[in-house]
Scaffold this active site. Structure first.
Site, mmCIF file in Angstrom:
data_model
loop_
_atom_site.group_PDB
_atom_site.id
_atom_site.type_symbol
_atom_site.label_atom_id
_atom_site.label_comp_id
_atom_site.label_asym_id
_atom_site.label_seq_id
_atom_site.Cartn_x
_atom_site.Cartn_y
_atom_site.Cartn_z
ATOM 1 C CG ASP A 220 -4.049 -1.158 3.653
ATOM 2 O OD1 ASP A 220 -4.448 -1.009 2.491
ATOM 3 O OD2 ASP A 220 -3.293 -0.352 4.224
ATOM 4 C CG ASP B 63 -0.866 2.374 6.991
ATOM 5 O OD1 ASP B 63 -1.211 2.239 5.800
ATOM 6 O OD2 ASP B 63 -0.959 3.438 7.613
ATOM 7 C CG ASP C 5 -1.609 1.267 1.467
ATOM 8 O OD1 ASP C 5 -2.335 1.667 0.560
ATOM 9 O OD2 ASP C 5 -1.430 1.880 2.540
#
Length: 626
Positions: A524, A520, A327
């Site tokens: 996610d 994080d 990410d």
């Protein structure tokens, strides 16, 4: 050394002294047998007890049963042959106990890292009542309470610093030796140690939901999740142990009977002795002890480096990670918007920032906050009037009586103000003062200092492909990926799109390669669950991401990912070394024993020796070096 280990050591010393003394005592017959039997019971009573319990519980074929059968058999052989040589059976048990003590010490040593981690558990929290500090159980502190942490004390609960400044020792959490400074308004996590200064903290979580509780829970439950290697050893032992017992029976009984059938000397004593020696050699101690110890040491060593791995199965999966998917925001970038450039026309740069910050003073948007932070002075709201937010375009306001527009190109077009196009990566805030274009401000999400180096280290660690998934615009995503050296990038994605992209990557990956996803945020969590191995940024990561992940990085540094992979590969390498080494030596000694080329002394030295070498190799997983 623990009390139990000390007792074992005393028993070893007492037995060794008894054996030396008995060699010089002129006793024979029954008194000699009783004296040696007493020495045997001193060193072996616990093995006999465990063997008895195993038989009663239906688990007869373990190393205790094999050791008891072999050593008692040696005693009976000495009685049967009237040789009076009882030394061998006792010596075998003595060396076995020395090996067990060494193994126990090694396990204790590997537990030290995790024990040190357990020291982060707070004993109390300070609450101020009537001008005095009262110590209460952290479980009893409600969310929103104000707690006081004095120098030298552990931070018991997660929260926000209400007042005070201090340096925190976070080494037990992150493996980072440098202290972290905190001030009023900073978030603070439990488990840190206050080095100086008095802090007043407003708690944001209950103790059961705090960082320290979750870390302890992860570590305490790590050993319950077994790897394929450990499962293999368990299956191997279930087949191997009965097989060697049957082989020993055939060796001690069937072979002499066959010799008798062919008119040869049965040599019962010789073949029974070989069978008993075969049992001693067959103990799979090195495998049974060293493999779980290797994983335990690997998890302990990783936790010391600030990497929490939730089980040995995840440690094993991590070692096969060949594709790492990231990410962007909060993982490779800081997730904090900052003013990175100011391009001005006729107005001074500082003045342009001042007008922008004042115009945006009523907004709580991250972009507004970044403008106010860049301005760096206290906002005087009395200077601002007629603030109006134009949805999807920006802000209009009067600052010191001047008409100020702050927003995107659409806002400039709406008011027919010619503007300079900007190709910088980031969010562009165009500024107009009294109908004249004054310039623009570039606001970007700042890349973490070690992100580029982290990608390089992953390549050096054997990762074949790196991919970045983000909801950002393609132009921004491509620029970040290019700057960091990431192989592929997918941009303008919704949370559900990230799961679909990971699904595609998993379908197209090589058969024996694992895909790791690093994230994080709350959005996610689904991707972390779907990936072969999910890695969460722990210190600043969301609770949902940490819960869903298999590996948690405690200091949010992407450099830790390569470190975690290297630790896992070192650990799996040690496991494979121990399996191959132990099996080669074990089957070699069994063959030598079956052919009468190794006696019981050689057997026990081989067994204990292999175990000690395997254990020494296993505890190498405790230490990580770049």
């Amino acid at each position: 050394m623990k009390k139990k280990q000390k007792i074992t050591l005393y028993r070893i010393i007492i037995t060794a002294v008894m054996l030396v003394v008995l060699q010089f005592l002129p006793i024979t017959g029954i008194p000699r047998l009783i004296a040696y039997l007493a020495a045997y019971l001193v060193i072996g009573y616990d093995i006999l007890r465990k063997a008895g319990k195993g038989i009663l519980n239906g688990r007869a074929f373990d190393e205790n049963f094999l050791m008891a059968l072999a050593t008692l058999g040696a005693f009976f052989l000495a009685i049967w042959t009237k040789s009076g040589d009882y030394l061998e059976g006792i010596a075998v048990m003595l060396f076995y106990q020395i090996g067990e003590l060494f193994q126990s010490y090694a396990v204790g040593k590997s537990r030290k890292n995790i024990s040190a981690l357990m020291d982060i558990r707070p004993d109390y929290a300070n609450i101020e009542k009537d001008g005095k500090l009262e110590q209460v159980d952290p479980d009893e502190v409600a969310v929103g309470s104000i707690i006081v942490v004095q120098p030298g004390e552990k931070v018991p609960l997660d929260g926000v610093v209400e007042s005070g400044n201090a340096s925190l020792n976070t080494s037990a959490l992150t493996g980072e030796s440098l202290p972290r400074d905190v001030k009023e308004g900073d978030e603070i996590i439990s488990g840190c140690i206050n080095l100086n200064g008095v802090l007043k903290i407003r708690t944001t979580k209950e103790f059961g939901e705090s960082t320290v509780s979750k870390i302890l829970d992860l570590v305490e439950n790590a050993s319950s999740r077994k790897s394929r290697s450990e499962a293999f050893i368990s299956r191997f032992a279930k087949i191997y142990t009965p097989a060697v017992c049957i082989s020993a029976v055939l060796l001690g009984i069937a072979v002499p009977l066959l010799r008798m059938a062919f008119g040869m000397d049965a040599a019962w004593v010789d073949w029974i002795y070989r069978a008993l020696t075969f049992l001693v050699v067959s103990c799979p101690c090195a495998l049974v002890i060293s493999i779980p110890l290797s994983f335990f040491a690997g998890i302990g060593g990783a936790s010391h480096e600030g990497v929490l791995i939730k089980g040995s199965n995840y440690l094993e999966a991590l070692s096969d990670a060949k594709i790492v998917v990231f990410d962007k925001t909060g993982t490779l970038t800081q997730g904090v918007f900052e003013v990175t450039a100011v391009h001005h026309n006729t107005m001074d740069e500082t003045k342009l920032l001042e007008y922008a910050a004042l115009a945006e003073c009523a907004s709580s948007h991250p972009i507004s906050k970044s403008l106010q932070k860049a301005y760096g002075k206290e906002i005087d709201r009395s200077r601002v009037t007629d603030i109006e937010e134009v949805s999807g375009k920006g802000i209009t306001a009067k600052v010191d009586g001047h008409e100020v527009l702050a927003g995107n190109a659409k806002l400039m077009a709406l008011h027919n103000i010619p503007y300079n196009d900007c190709h910088s990566v980031g969010t562009i805030i165009h500024m107009s003062i009294d109908g004249e274009y004054a310039g623009h401000i570039v606001i970007s999400d700042v890349i973490k200092p070690h992100s580029k180096e982290a990608i390089q280290k992953l390549k050096h660690a054997g990762v074949e492909k790196t991919v970045m998934l983000t909801g950002d615009a393609k132009r921004v995503a491509d620029q970040v990926a290019k700057e960091l050296g990431i192989d592929e990038v997918r941009s303008e994605l919704l949370p559900g799109d990230k799961v679909n992209e990971v699904e595609k990557l998993i379908q197209n990956k090589p058969k024996k390669a694992n895909l790791a996803f690093v994230g994080d945020g709350i959005n996610d969590a689904p991707v972390l669950t779907r990936a072969d191995i999910g890695i969460a940024m722990g210190a600043m990561g969301s609770d949902a991401a940490i819960e869903a992940a298999d590996v948690v990085l405690m200091d949010d540094d992407p450099m830790q990912i390569a470190k975690a992979i290297k630790i896992s590969r070192k650990c799996i390498g040690i496991v494979k070394q121990n399996i191959v080494f132990s099996l080669i030596i074990k089957f070699g000694c069994l063959a030598l024993t079956a052919f009468g080329l190794a006696n019981m002394w050689a057997a026990i030295f081989a067994d204990v020796g292999v175990m000690i070498i395997a254990v020494l190799n296993a505890i190498r997983a405790l230490k990580y070096k770049e």
